[in-house]
Write an enzyme that holds these catalytic residues in place. Structure first.
Site, short mmCIF file in Angstrom:
data_model
loop_
_atom_site.label_atom_id
_atom_site.label_comp_id
_atom_site.label_asym_id
_atom_site.label_seq_id
_atom_site.Cartn_x
_atom_site.Cartn_y
_atom_site.Cartn_z
N GLU A 214 -42.92 -15.87 11.77
CA GLU A 214 -42.80 -14.76 10.82
C GLU A 214 -43.77 -13.63 11.20
O GLU A 214 -43.40 -12.47 11.20
CB GLU A 214 -43.09 -15.28 9.41
CG GLU A 214 -42.83 -14.26 8.31
CD GLU A 214 -43.09 -14.80 6.91
OE1 GLU A 214 -43.62 -15.93 6.78
OE2 GLU A 214 -42.77 -14.10 5.94
N ASP B 117 -46.16 -6.71 1.58
CA ASP B 117 -46.54 -7.21 0.26
C ASP B 117 -48.02 -7.09 -0.14
O ASP B 117 -48.34 -6.60 -1.21
CB ASP B 117 -46.15 -8.68 0.12
CG ASP B 117 -44.67 -8.90 0.39
OD1 ASP B 117 -44.03 -8.04 1.01
OD2 ASP B 117 -44.16 -9.96 -0.03
C1 9YW Z 1 -42.18 -12.56 -0.37
C2 9YW Z 1 -38.35 -11.82 3.88
C3 9YW Z 1 -39.46 -11.02 3.24
C4 9YW Z 1 -39.66 -9.65 3.90
C5 9YW Z 1 -40.93 -8.97 3.42
C6 9YW Z 1 -42.09 -9.91 3.56
C7 9YW Z 1 -41.81 -11.19 2.78
C8 9YW Z 1 -41.19 -11.98 0.56
O1 9YW Z 1 -40.65 -11.80 3.31
O2 9YW Z 1 -41.67 -10.94 1.41
O3 9YW Z 1 -41.84 -13.40 -1.20
O4 9YW Z 1 -43.34 -12.22 -0.27
O5 9YW Z 1 -43.29 -9.32 3.15
O6 9YW Z 1 -41.14 -7.78 4.14
O7 9YW Z 1 -38.56 -8.85 3.64
O8 9YW Z 1 -38.58 -11.98 5.24
#
Ligand code: 9YW
Length: 423
Positions: free
Chosen positions: A396, A167
């Protein structure tokens, strides 16, 4: 680890998966992420398969039940209402029968399905379930190249940082300067209620994430228009190499199941993609870099996105350089692979994708390095991953210097990867 410790760790990992299991899909973690996420689910299925093969297939099938008519598989499926996460369905407004987001995520499904199939104890079950998923995954791959590679260069662009799965990577900083923030509707973040704000993206980044969502929403989520209309178009080597690896795995699977057309379409994508990846290589960094499609320039940012291509069948000389780069990083951080080079002044050991270690990324890099004959470096990555969960639990993400657990706790895909590392 002793065999007793291995068994205990696997049992603890299975507890995490079961806690987050909602029957036909698994949420990433309670509180922070209460829905189904695309690449989380596909990688989680690998962990599930170690104790329930049928449940593992269901995880991916549930995701694909929400595939869009154009082939896109959304990054979030909002199965049940929850106000714990922002932005929810009321912001996305994609008009799907079950609410989903309007963007996608790294295409790991083809890889995961092939791995489930190859390892299946129940071959009959695996053939049936794989055969049904095959055309759906192929349609997703086709969608990628049609919608996100309109000029047919062989590489796809992401149009939102959330698509990359990384992100707030430093990779997007320059391009993000061009994403406006005017007209962003007022909002309240939820992530910072569940996790330390200092370990999450900034407010300014959130404004830009939301500007892009509103922009695409105003275009009716029409994928024939979104790529060209986006001020953010990045060719991410990590994202592309996952798609290339998945295409190669899907081709193998299609061959095994006698689906010749799907096999040859995916082989062609692999060949073209691997050739085009060469444009992203940086000799100076000993890794790949992102390309900003709107400026035509490589982005000078040494993130783990440029190491991830080890997961695809890149040339032997390239994978050897990437292995050397990982060894260099191991000399700078106690735990590998940091999501950004600690020598870069923009590196931040605790802020999400700007430095911390993520076990899913480690898993893919180690898998590729081992397959290419770099077993020692691959083992180093696996050992770091196991040391992290032993010291800090199923977090995480982790600080690469101290190993401190960061973000959400009791995290599903972290647990799934640990089972994979240990089995
Ligand atoms: C967010 C769920 C997700 C991952 C992504 C990670 C994060 C969600 O969490 O994004 O709202 O920022 O960056 O890779 O799929 O674990």
């Amino acid at each position: 680890m002793t065999s007793l410790a291995v068994d205990e760790t696997i049992a603890r990992a299975i507890e995490v998966l079961k806690e987050n299991d909602h029957g036909a899909y698994t949420i990433p973690t309670k509180g922070l992420y209460p829905f189904q996420w695309n690449w989380d689910s596909c990688l989680t299925a690998l962990g599930l398969a170690h104790y329930d093969e049928a449940r593992a297939w269901t995880e991916i099938e549930t995701l694909f039940a929400h595939q869009w008519p154009d082939g896109m598989v959304p990054h979030i499926v909002f199965h049940v209402w929850s106000d714990g996460y922002f932005p929810g369905p009321e912001v996305w407004q994609t008009g799907r029968p079950t609410a989903t987001s309007g963007i996608t995520q790294p295409a790991v499904a083809g890889f995961a399905v092939r791995r489930l199939f190859d390892r299946a104890k129940d071959k009959k079950l695996a053939s049936e379930r794989a055969r049904a998923l095959l055309p759906k995954i192929d349609a997703w791959h086709r969608w990628f190249y049609e919608s996100r590679d309109p000029k047919g260069v062989g590489l796809v662009a992401i149009i939102h940082p959330w698509e990359s799965g990384r992100d707030n990577s430093i990779d997007w900083d320059d391009a993000f300067e061009r994403v406006p923030t005017e007209g962003v509707e007022p909002y309240t973040r939820r992530d910072t209620l569940h996790a330390d704000p200092a370990h999450r993206p900034t407010r300014e980044q959130y404004d830009r994430y939301l500007w892009l969502v509103q922009h695409f929403r105003a275009l009716g989520w029409d994928n024939a228009r979104l790529h060209d209309a986006s001020p953010f178009q990045i060719v991410d080597p990590g994202f592309n190499s996952i798609l290339i690896r998945a295409s190669s795995d899907l081709a193998d699977l299609a061959e095994a199941l006698g689906e010749k057309e799907i096999a040859s379409a995916n082989r062609a994508r692999v060949e073209k993609g691997l050739a085009a990846m060469e444009q992203l290589w940086s000799e100076a960094h000993g890794q790949y870099l992102c390309l900003d499609r709107t400026t035509g320039k490589l982005v000078d940012s040494a993130s783990v996105g440029g190491i991830l291509p080890a997961f695809a069948a890149i040339p032997a000389a390239r994978v050897a350089s990437v292995a050397t780069t990982v060894e260099r990083l191991a000399g700078k951080a106690r735990f590998v692979v940091p999501s950004h080079d600690p020598d870069d002044p923009r590196f931040d050991a605790k802020r999400y994708w700007r430095g911390p270690v993520w076990l899913v990324v480690n898993y893919m890099i180690a898998d590729g390095l081992a397959a290419a004959g770099h077993g020692a470096v691959a083992r180093r990555i696996t050992q770091s991953s196991l040391d992290l969960i032993t010291e800090s639990g199923f977090a995480e993400y982790y600080d690469p210097h101290t190993g401190e657990p960061l973000g959400g706790g009791r995290f599903t895909w972290t647990a799934a990867m640990v089972i994979e590392f240990l089995k």
